[in-house]
Design an enzyme around this catalytic site. Structure first.
Site, mmCIF file in Angstrom:
data_model
loop_
_atom_site.group_PDB
_atom_site.id
_atom_site.type_symbol
_atom_site.label_atom_id
_atom_site.label_comp_id
_atom_site.label_asym_id
_atom_site.label_seq_id
_atom_site.Cartn_x
_atom_site.Cartn_y
_atom_site.Cartn_z
ATOM 1 N N LYS A 116 -27.221 11.302 -20.701
ATOM 2 C CA LYS A 116 -28.119 10.157 -20.707
ATOM 3 C C LYS A 116 -28.915 10.089 -22.010
ATOM 4 O O LYS A 116 -29.298 11.103 -22.577
ATOM 5 C CB LYS A 116 -29.072 10.226 -19.512
ATOM 6 C CG LYS A 116 -28.417 9.920 -18.178
ATOM 7 C CD LYS A 116 -27.929 8.475 -18.117
ATOM 8 C CE LYS A 116 -27.259 8.160 -16.794
ATOM 9 N NZ LYS A 116 -28.198 7.665 -15.806
ATOM 10 N N GLU A 489 -15.321 3.921 0.014
ATOM 11 C CA GLU A 489 -16.342 2.974 -0.453
ATOM 12 C C GLU A 489 -15.761 1.671 -1.004
ATOM 13 O O GLU A 489 -16.319 1.067 -1.916
ATOM 14 C CB GLU A 489 -17.259 3.633 -1.497
ATOM 15 C CG GLU A 489 -17.912 4.900 -0.990
ATOM 16 C CD GLU A 489 -18.829 5.565 -2.016
ATOM 17 O OE1 GLU A 489 -19.201 4.911 -3.007
ATOM 18 O OE2 GLU A 489 -19.167 6.744 -1.825
ATOM 19 N N GLU A 610 -32.893 12.449 -14.995
ATOM 20 C CA GLU A 610 -33.218 11.447 -16.010
ATOM 21 C C GLU A 610 -34.575 10.806 -15.766
ATOM 22 O O GLU A 610 -35.135 10.176 -16.667
ATOM 23 C CB GLU A 610 -32.140 10.371 -16.076
ATOM 24 C CG GLU A 610 -32.148 9.417 -14.914
ATOM 25 C CD GLU A 610 -30.858 8.640 -14.786
ATOM 26 O OE1 GLU A 610 -30.929 7.437 -14.529
ATOM 27 O OE2 GLU A 610 -29.783 9.244 -14.935
ATOM 28 N N HIS A 699 -14.368 10.907 -15.991
ATOM 29 C CA HIS A 699 -14.618 9.831 -16.950
ATOM 30 C C HIS A 699 -13.429 9.617 -17.880
ATOM 31 O O HIS A 699 -13.423 8.699 -18.684
ATOM 32 C CB HIS A 699 -15.882 10.128 -17.763
ATOM 33 C CG HIS A 699 -17.107 10.231 -16.921
ATOM 34 N ND1 HIS A 699 -17.644 11.445 -16.539
ATOM 35 C CD2 HIS A 699 -17.882 9.282 -16.350
ATOM 36 C CE1 HIS A 699 -18.701 11.226 -15.779
ATOM 37 N NE2 HIS A 699 -18.866 9.924 -15.657
#
EC number: 2.1.1.14
Length: 758
Positions: A116, A489, A610, A699
């Protein structure tokens, strides 16, 4: 005339044009020329928009095809050895391989680590450096984009990530000190600044956001050395730019550095204005960050104008610039696109384009232009309407918050007793395997959702489609051999938006997209009022999925801190109070899931770290209410119900006590990119509960080898008791394809089976 400037503009386009261009290129449908054409069109559109909004000095080089920190590493040739061959053969392909990894044409490269950007929801790629690092200019992106704007008749201020912040945001792969590389890096910055001056740039914005952090003596000295060196050569004027907080005890340092201007964040650091004005050297420009670049609420223009007038009276004539607090990268592009938003709430908002207009109003008011008064009056009326609105304040929520007690945040028994009860109920093998929650959201899933929302697909047909997808997901997991399943989901568009759409106090835009990383965009909810759960949100789908299998099915919830962090949060009460409201809504959902027979419930908190304030002295208060909120949500279950949580991109050493205080039965963490380095914190602390260290990076489309996963698990087993270990990917699989997902999960299960057999 008062100067209006801007620190950065959203890259993605008002309708996510950059996302579509990138993904088309990655699929091989368009070539590099077509991608760069779209990029040029977006830059031109954004420069013209800023000019038309009244920005006198817009930025350039704030645009990126993926990430500005990656751009900086690439520009300075800080490219790890494993990418050299590809970068030399095809620079753009090499650039994207650094960002995404690459597995094609006998090439198998893993991506750079991602984390982040300070305490925002933007992610940057972490440059990899080593003690023998060589730096050199590769390409001329900052100069090319400055000249590109100039050709349109627009003079810009190029943006560079400063040398000290660049090093501090990097990692060394050999344990060497990053700042030892400053001596080698500075000549390249000096060369670049000289070239920018030769190209006609009068100003360069040099971002040093690390100036708002706690800095040790060595780092402070690095700043002095860096800017003394940059000051020796020919260069444009430098605007030293800080944001995301006050300079605090680094103010003296910032003012000592030989820059021609200083930008300060007066949204998060209003209190620093007097100290800055008292010590700002004569002749230095003050760029006042008066409009919030991170949130979407209209600015209280009267308050901002008071600060601006105060500053105007203390600085040299024409040396006060008005700006957002930080880059507008963190907000959507244009509120004018939101035609169907609740009219009252819409009137309380401002996106990037509107924030620039607010700055123009402030400048006009400072310059005593009569047209500014109309806009000031409209803002006063909007803010007063918000203060008085019954849509914002609910007495029943206030009553429930007042009734909270310490017992609300405690499980019935300690973890050792609970874990025995859970194992008796769940009967899981050693190294139990699971996933983090989401499965691939294919084009068919997205199209069905879009058709349903547009009315082209009936509710019954959409439900039948989702049931079929859910059953396919369950059967696939059973075939692969996973131990604890998820429902996939498919009904969810986003892990926060899905819940926010079902909670009072949240509202959603249609085109309020912001960049998360690369082509990944999110549409954050707006929390405008008190939060209430009118009805169960996830029980139907979790119960349906559980009915399809005898294996345990996880109920999947997004935690209160993450829902807060990933939303645009109301600014009229403390964030802690809003977080507790969300926690109470989730508490009701957890209870309903348990009643429906769900024995494993995951409450994701990927964003808990974060949320930490940038200054360590402010951490304790945040962690207290963050932990309290999680426990409010998770503590009203029986011992036999297993509570999981998941965290992303986290460094745990400094918050491990708070992580343990969550008292989740199982925590899964993202560790594969860091090669299990993040486990060190759990080992040193002797973390008592179960841990699922991620064994592969979701990712990247790359499918890892079984041996890689086995090696990572053995690294984990070497430092943690085997009975504590779970086996899972790093994160959810929503953005991946089915083929690579199935292959990677099968490999993961085989790796777990190998460890069980040893």
């Amino acid at each position: 005339m008062t100067i209006v400037t801007n620190l950065g503009f959203p890259r993605i386009g008002a309708r996510r044009e950059l996302k579509r261009a990138l993904e088309s290129h990655w699929r091989g449908e368009t070539d590099a020329t077509q991608l760069q054409h779209t990029a040029r069109e977006l830059r031109a559109r954004h420069w013209r928009l800023q000019r038309d909004a009244g920005v006198d000095l817009p930025p350039s080089n704030d645009f990126s095809l993926y990430d500005h920190v990656l751009d900086t590493a690439f520009l300075f040739d800080a490219i790890p050895q494993r990418y050299h061959g590809l970068v030399d053969a095809d620079p753009l392909a090499g650039y994207f391989a650094m960002a995404r990894g690459r597995q094609a044409d006998n090439i198998d490269l893993h991506a750079l680590e991602m984390t982040k950007w300070f305490d925002t929801n933007y992610h940057y790629l972490v440059p990899e450096l080593h003690r023998d690092q060589h730096f050199a200019l590769r390409g001329n992106k900052p100069i090319a984009e400055f000249e590109e704007a100039l050709a349109l008749g627009i003079t810009t201020r190029p943006v560079l990530l400063g040398p000290v912040s660049f090093l501090l945001l990097s990692k060394t792969v050999d344990g060497s000190n990053r700042l030892d590389l400053l001596e080698r890096l500075l000549p390249v910055y000096t060369q670049l600044l000289r070239q920018l001056q030769e190209s006609g740039a009068e100003w360069v914005q040099i971002d040093e956001p690390t100036l708002v952090l706690d800095l040790d003596a060595q780092t402070q000295q690095a700043f002095r050395k860096a800017y003394a060196t940059l000051n020796q050569g020919p260069r444009p004027k430098l605007l030293l730019t800080s944001y995301f907080g006050p300079l605090g005890d680094n103010l003296e340092l910032a003012l000592q550095l030989p820059a021609d201007g200083l930008h300060i964040d007066l949204v998060r650091g209003t209190e620093q204005l007097d100290a800055v004005l008292n010590t700002l050297p004569a002749g230095r420009v003050l760029s006042a960050g008066l409009v919030n670049g991170r949130n979407i609420w209209r600015t209280a223009l009267d308050n901002a104008l008071t600060l601006a007038r105060y500053a105007q009276g203390r600085v040299d004539k024409d040396h006060l610039w008005l700006a957002p607090s930080c880059s507008l990268l963190h907000v959507p592009v244009d509120l004018e696109q939101e035609k169907n938003l609740d009219a009252d709430v819409r009137n309380w908002l401002a996106f990037a384009k509107q924030k620039l207009s607010e700055l123009r109003v402030l400048a006009d008011a400072l310059d005593n232009k009569p047209e500014a008064e109309t806009a000031l009056t409209q803002t006063r009326q909007a803010l007063e309407a918000r203060r008085q609105s019954p849509k914002v304040h609910r007495p029943d929520v206030a009553q429930r918050l007042a009734a909270l007690t310490p017992d609300t945040t405690r499980r019935n028994t300690a973890y050792p007793q609970r874990s025995q009860a859970q194992q008796h109920t769940l009967n899981l093998p050693a190294y139990p395997t699971t996933t983090i929650g989401s499965f691939p959201q294919t084009l068919e899933v997205r199209e069905a959702r879009a058709q349903f929302k547009s009315g082209k697909l009936s509710e019954s047909d959409y439900e039948a489609f989702l049931k079929a997808e859910t059953e396919r997901c369950v059967r696939t997991q059973e075939e692969i051999g996973l131990d604890v399943l998820v429902h996939g989901e498919f009904e969810r568009n986003d892990m926060v938006e899905y819940f926010g759409e079902q909670l009072d106090g949240f509202i959603f835009t249609k085109l309020g997209w912001v960049q998360s990383y690369g082509s990944r965009c999110v549409k954050p909810p707006i929390i405008y009022g008190d939060v209430v759960r009118p009805a169960p949100m996830t029980v139907t789908w979790s119960a349906y999925a559980q009915s399809l299998t005898d294996k345990p099915m996880k109920g999947m919830l997004t935690g209160p801190v993450t829902m807060l962090q990933w939303s645009f949060v109301r600014d009229d009460q403390e964030r802690a109070q809003t977080c507790r409201q969300i926690a109470l809504a989730l508490r009701d959902e957890v209870q309903d899931l348990e009643k429906a027979g769900i024995k494993v419930i995951q409450i994701d908190e990927p964003a808990i770290r974060e949320g930490l304030p940038l200054r360590r002295g402010e951490w304790a208060d945040y962690l207290n209410w963050a932990v309290e909120s999680f426990r409010i949500a998770s503590s009203n279950v029986h011992d036999t119900t297993q509570i999981h949580t998941h965290m992303c991109y986290s460094e745990f050493n400094d918050i491990i006590e708070a992580v343990a205080a969550l008292d989740a039965d199982v925590i899964s963490i993202e560790t594969s990119r860091s090669r299990m380095e993040l486990l060190d914190a759990f080992v040193k602390f002797r973390y008592p509960n179960a841990i699922g260290p991620g064994v592969y990076d979701i990712h990247s489309p790359r499918v890892p080898q079984e041996e890689e996963m086995v090696l990572l698990l053995k690294k984990a087993r070497a430092v943690l008791p085997p009975e504590q270990l779970w086996v899972n990917p790093d994160c959810g699989l929503k953005t991946r394809g089915w083929k690579e997902t199935r292959a990677a999960l099968q490999t993961m299960v085989h790796a777990a089976q190998r460890l069980r057999a040893e």
